[in-house]
Scaffold this active site. Structure first.
Site, mmCIF file in Angstrom:
data_model
loop_
_atom_site.group_PDB
_atom_site.id
_atom_site.type_symbol
_atom_site.label_atom_id
_atom_site.label_comp_id
_atom_site.label_asym_id
_atom_site.label_seq_id
_atom_site.Cartn_x
_atom_site.Cartn_y
_atom_site.Cartn_z
ATOM 1 N N GLY A 212 36.709 5.965 39.707
ATOM 2 C CA GLY A 212 35.594 6.387 40.558
ATOM 3 C C GLY A 212 36.078 7.302 41.673
ATOM 4 O O GLY A 212 37.050 8.055 41.527
ATOM 5 N N SER A 213 35.437 7.170 42.818
ATOM 6 C CA SER A 213 35.684 8.121 43.905
ATOM 7 C C SER A 213 37.083 8.051 44.492
ATOM 8 O O SER A 213 37.496 8.963 45.204
ATOM 9 C CB SER A 213 34.664 7.909 45.014
ATOM 10 O OG SER A 213 33.365 8.086 44.483
ATOM 11 N N THR A 214 37.821 6.959 44.233
ATOM 12 C CA THR A 214 39.195 6.940 44.749
ATOM 13 C C THR A 214 39.996 8.087 44.138
ATOM 14 O O THR A 214 40.959 8.567 44.733
ATOM 15 C CB THR A 214 39.916 5.611 44.422
ATOM 16 O OG1 THR A 214 39.875 5.392 43.009
ATOM 17 C CG2 THR A 214 39.252 4.440 45.133
ATOM 18 N N LYS A 216 39.033 11.023 43.895
ATOM 19 C CA LYS A 216 38.798 12.267 44.646
ATOM 20 C C LYS A 216 40.007 12.619 45.510
ATOM 21 O O LYS A 216 40.222 13.788 45.849
ATOM 22 C CB LYS A 216 37.537 12.125 45.517
ATOM 23 C CG LYS A 216 36.254 12.185 44.691
ATOM 24 C CD LYS A 216 35.035 11.820 45.518
ATOM 25 C CE LYS A 216 33.795 11.747 44.613
ATOM 26 N NZ LYS A 216 32.672 11.030 45.271
#
Lengths: 486, 437
Positions: A212-214, A216
């Site tokens: 997920g966003s980790t 990014k």
């Protein structure tokens, strides 16, 4: 009659030479092959008669020890694990009939004293029993216990990994459910039947999940360090936007205008990072992933078959290096052609590399090896595994990740470390959109200005939850332990 | 230096070996051993000294090396037995006392060993009866599929050990008388020299006996030992290698025939060819022996360090370790060097035995010395060869090393006979002795 007597003696010499030849064959020339025969139980029994060294935590607690049973010829040592399930996964087990896993397997030579050829030959001549060395791990019993406590309260299996950024020392590695190695001789078969649901599956380093966003953080690192963007690069943060023909929304459909990277990471803006991913491009993104340790097994002392590779996988479970939707991979998701999947251990390495000024230290579970007399024979020698990004890039990323905690998606956690500033990134990977099943993540390190610990925490699933509220508190509890001492 | 002083000097390494061996077993085995068990070594050495003193008096000119070499083998055996179980060492030392008595009796009663020639048919009949005993109902005992033991109440023994002496004595005597006829009467046919038909009879009888042993006793090794001794004597008596080749051909043809028709003989050969085919069953013994040797390596694991049984249960890891497989234990604990050392001692004994045969002055002495030496060397070859898979496994003992009274006593008598022959051969001329006497 003397001539035939002499020739008869020569005949006897030939026969006896045959005996010497065959004995040499079995005892020396063919010995290794014979020792490896499955019918030959002798090496197994003999291994059982060696007092295997202890495995200890960094703070001196005994994780594994050998207890003698029987006397004389019947003497044998059986492995015992006083701390039960606490270290089940990283340390593994070692039993005559059940084999070995984990550190017990990779440290076999050290633990049985076979690593020092000269000493063991000398001991053999002196007729002294071979004795194993003790292995002191990098693991901290308090941190390990805390991680277990954090995960035990969760609704689903999960994992926490904590790494010391400047040494690569793994301070905690926990996956739930765990297992008690003491029960292996009786329960192994049952545990094996459980497959990936069982405690034998070390999801901290064997389980691969959408980060997920980790992820990014990886995309941002690639963009900044490659020069594809800088912290001030402004992109459109509106939602939804179409990538690869499919609309992509921000979390909760939130709209942002033209924003810079700092704002985008602080609020985890999907559309920004999807565009950024496309600007970085597939090749560069994969290049930086490799520097972080993706695309290959972690370089920690665990058996290869007990670790998983993180990377972009197609729907057949094969690693791919092209043809996938880079925009969605950039935000830690993906599609059938390619989905980013990472182990919790890998995400902890991402945090650790940023924390250590862009240098990823080679991870280690072994702090030092002590011989039976207590002398240290080898010690963890911190070693750079790869130069991931420049110090400047690392500083910029640290700044952005600090902002995540101060004013962004992890703002609720800002006070968890009692005033110590820390850096972090939340992640909420969508696993089933219709049923709103997500995988919450948090990666981070603390203190932000002088990192002592990098952490990754996740649980496999929860419904309608977010990384910041489920995984975040677990990670901050771990960081608090290392920064403020429990 | 006189022969007997050389002999006494030769006993020094025996004492050293006993002290070092018993001490190291005692140190390693520690707790499980009785403190008094250390004296078994001293006990055995006292027997050696007694035998030496007896030889000084009775056979002053006998070969000086033979007895110390035998004592060395016995010392190695005793140390290994002590290491397996202290009671084995005690029993073995006791057997050496009985062996010593028979050794002395042989030397005293058979000072003129030519009387043996007179009773040769009686002796060979007795010997053959002995060989048959293991199959007699009620007293025969089967060990590992072979019929080599006899069990009469408290008395259990291996008749083959004594049978081999009787057979060699008979053959030496018979061939001494008939060797000329065998050579002169030989006919060449198709380029091969055949023994004369008239004398082929007795040879066929011996061949038949060997085949009989093979099928009846089910032991390829002991029949090979007997037939090998016979061929060795034929060769020494006639100097015709063709006789030996014909004999060997007959033996292997017969062995092949019985191996393919008689199940248990064939089984042994199958196991020899491929022990892995039934690793937990028939192949277990020889495989464990090979594994134990592999574990020993060049220098061995050290005395007392071998695993004899699986820890946690009593399943043997070296089967029949005190008798048939003692050589596997020696290689396991003393390594290839230890195994070669033992073979070297057998080689030296054979060298001394054949030396005695060459210096002996009359035909009977020559044939008897050569025959006894050959049968002794063949026995060592057959049992070691079986343990290390040179030949199919067999049930005879390793002379002077294996645990067992029959073996000790019979081989002590064999040694006495060799020493008697050598004393006569090495004795200075009669006239000189008369002056001294």
């Amino acid at each position: 009659m003397n001539a035939p007597i002499v020739r008869l003696f020569i005949g006897v010499l030939v026969l006896f030479a045959l005996l010497v030849g065959f004995t040499s064959n079995w005892a020396v020339f063919d010995a290794d092959e014979l020792a490896a025969k499955s019918q030959n139980k002798r090496p197994l029994f003999e291994a059982q008669q060696i007092e295997r060294g202890k495995i200890l935590t960094a703070d001196g607690e005994v994780i594994a020890e050998s207890k003698p049973k029987g006397k004389g010829d019947q003497l044998r040592y059986v492995r015992r694990y006083p701390l039960g399930s606490l270290f089940g996964n990283p340390v593994g087990y070692s039993f005559l009939t059940e084999g070995q896993t984990g550190l017990e397997q990779t440290q076999q030579a050290v633990l049985t004293g076979e690593d020092n050829e000269f000493v063991s030959i000398l001991d053999q001549i002196r007729g002294r029993q071979q004795e194993g060395s003790n292995v002191v791990t990098t693991l901290d019993s308090g941190a390990q216990q805390l991680a277990v406590d954090q995960l035990d309260g969760q609704s689903a299996p999960g994992a926490i990994v904590a790494i010391e950024p400047d040494t690569g020392a793994v301070k905690a590695m926990v996956a739930t459910p765990g297992y008690d190695p003491n029960t292996i001789p009786t329960d192994k078969q049952q545990l094996l039947e459980g497959g990936q649901a069982s405690g034998l599956f070390n999801r901290s380093i064997q389980g691969i999940y959408p980060p997920g966003s980790t992820f990014k953080v990886v995309t941002a690192a690639a963009a900044l360090d490659s020069g594809a963007a800088d912290p001030d690069t402004t992109l459109d943060g509106s939602s939804p936007q179409t990538f690869s023909g499919v609309p992509l929304e921000n979390a909760g459909g939130e709209e942002f205008g033209d924003i810079d990277m700092r704002t985008a990471l602080t609020h985890s803006v999907n559309t920004y990072f999807a565009q950024l991913g496309e600007e970085v491009g597939t090749g560069t993104l994969l290049d930086y992933m490799e520097r972080f340790g993706f695309e290959k097994d972690p370089e920690v002392q665990l058996p290869d078959d007990q670790m998983a590779t993180s990377g972009v996988f197609n729907s057949n479970g094969k690693l791919v290096d092209e043809g996938f939707d880079v925009a969605r991979v950039a935000i830690g998701q993906g599609g059938a052609e390619g989905q980013i999947l990472a182990t919790p251990f890998q995400m902890a390495e991402v945090a650790a590399a940023i924390a250590n000024g862009g240098k990823l230290m080679r991870p280690s579970l072994v702090q030092e090896v002590k011989d039976p007399d207590g002398r240290t024979t080898s010690r963890l020698d911190p070693d750079v595994q790869s130069d991931v990004v420049s110090e400047d890039t690392a500083a910029e990323l640290t700044d952005m990740m600090t902002s995540v905690v101060d004013e962004g998606t992890a703002a609720a956690l800002a006070g968890d470390l009692g005033g110590v500033t820390f850096a972090g990134k939340t992640g909420t990977a969508e696993k089933n959109l219709d049923e709103r099943i997500n995988q919450p993540w948090f990666i981070g390190f603390a203190p932000a200005d002088d990192p002592q610990i990098a952490v990754a925490a996740t649980i496999e699933q929860c419904t309608g939850c977010f990384g910041g509220e489920v995984a975040g508190p677990m990670a901050t509890a771990m960081m608090n332990y290392f920064v403020n001492g429990g | 230096m006189s022969a007997r002083n050389k002999e006494l000097l030769g006993l020094v390494p025996v004492a050293g070996l006993l002290i070092a061996g018993f001490a190291s077993v005692f140190v390693v085995g520690g707790d499980d051993l009785d403190n008094t068990s250390l004296i078994f070594g001293a006990y055995f050495f006292a027997i050696c000294l007694a035998a030496h003193i007896f030889l000084r008096i009775r056979l002053p000119y006998a070969d000086p090396y033979l007895f110390p070499l035998v004592a060395l083998l016995a010392a190695i055996g005793l140390v290994m037995l002590y290491r397996i179980d202290e009671s084995f060492a005690r029993d073995q030392a006791n057997w050496f006392v009985v062996g010593l008595v028979l050794f002395m009796l042989t030397i005293v009663l058979l000072k003129d060993y030519f009387v043996l020639e007179r009773y040769r048919y009686l002796i060979v009949t007795g010997g053959l009866l002995l060989l048959l005993m293991p199959r007699l109902p009620g007293i025969g005992a089967q060990v590992n599929g072979a019929y080599l033991g006899v069990d009469i109440g408290p008395l259990a023994f291996q008749p083959a050990e004594f049978g081999k002496l009787a057979v060699v004595i008979f053959l030496a005597s018979y061939l001494r008388e008939h060797r000329e006829v065998l050579v002169v009467g030989a006919r060449r046919f198709a380029g091969i020299t055949f023994p004369p038909i008239k004398h082929l009879g007795p040879m066929l009888v011996v061949w038949g006996a060997a085949m009989f042993l093979l099928v009846f006793i089910r032991d390829l090794g002991s029949s090979l030992m007997f037939f090998g001794a016979f061929l060795a004597l034929i060769y020494v008596a006639t100097n015709r290698i063709s006789f030996v080749l014909i004999g060997l051909l007959m033996f292997f043809a017969g062995a092949w025939f019985f191996a393919s028709t008689v199940g248990h003989v064939g089984d042994r050969i199958d196991v020899w060819l491929d022990p892995y085919a039934d690793a937990q069953g028939d192949g277990f013994q020889v495989l464990q022996s090979m594994f134990a040797q592999a574990d020993g390596g060049l220098f061995g694991k050290g005395i007392g360090e071998s695993l004899l049984t699986a820890p946690g249960n009593d399943q043997p890891l070296i089967p029949e370790v005190q008798t048939d497989f003692i050589y596997a234990l020696i290689v396991n604990e003393l390594g290839l060097f230890g195994g070669c050392g033992v073979i070297a001692i057998y080689t030296l004994i054979a060298a001394r035995g054949f030396k005695i045969a060459t210096i002996a002055q009359d035909g009977f002495s020559k044939l008897l010395a050569a025959g006894l030496t050959a049968v002794f060397a063949l026995q060592a070859f057959v049992i070691i060869g079986g343990v290390i898979r040179v030949i199919p496994l067999t049930g005879v003992t390793l002379p002077f090393i294996s645990y067992g009274g029959s073996s000790v006593i019979a081989n002590m008598v064999l040694l006495a006979l060799l020493l008697l022959i050598s004393d006569r051969a090495r004795r200075p001329q009669q006239s000189t002795q008369d002056v001294i006497g």
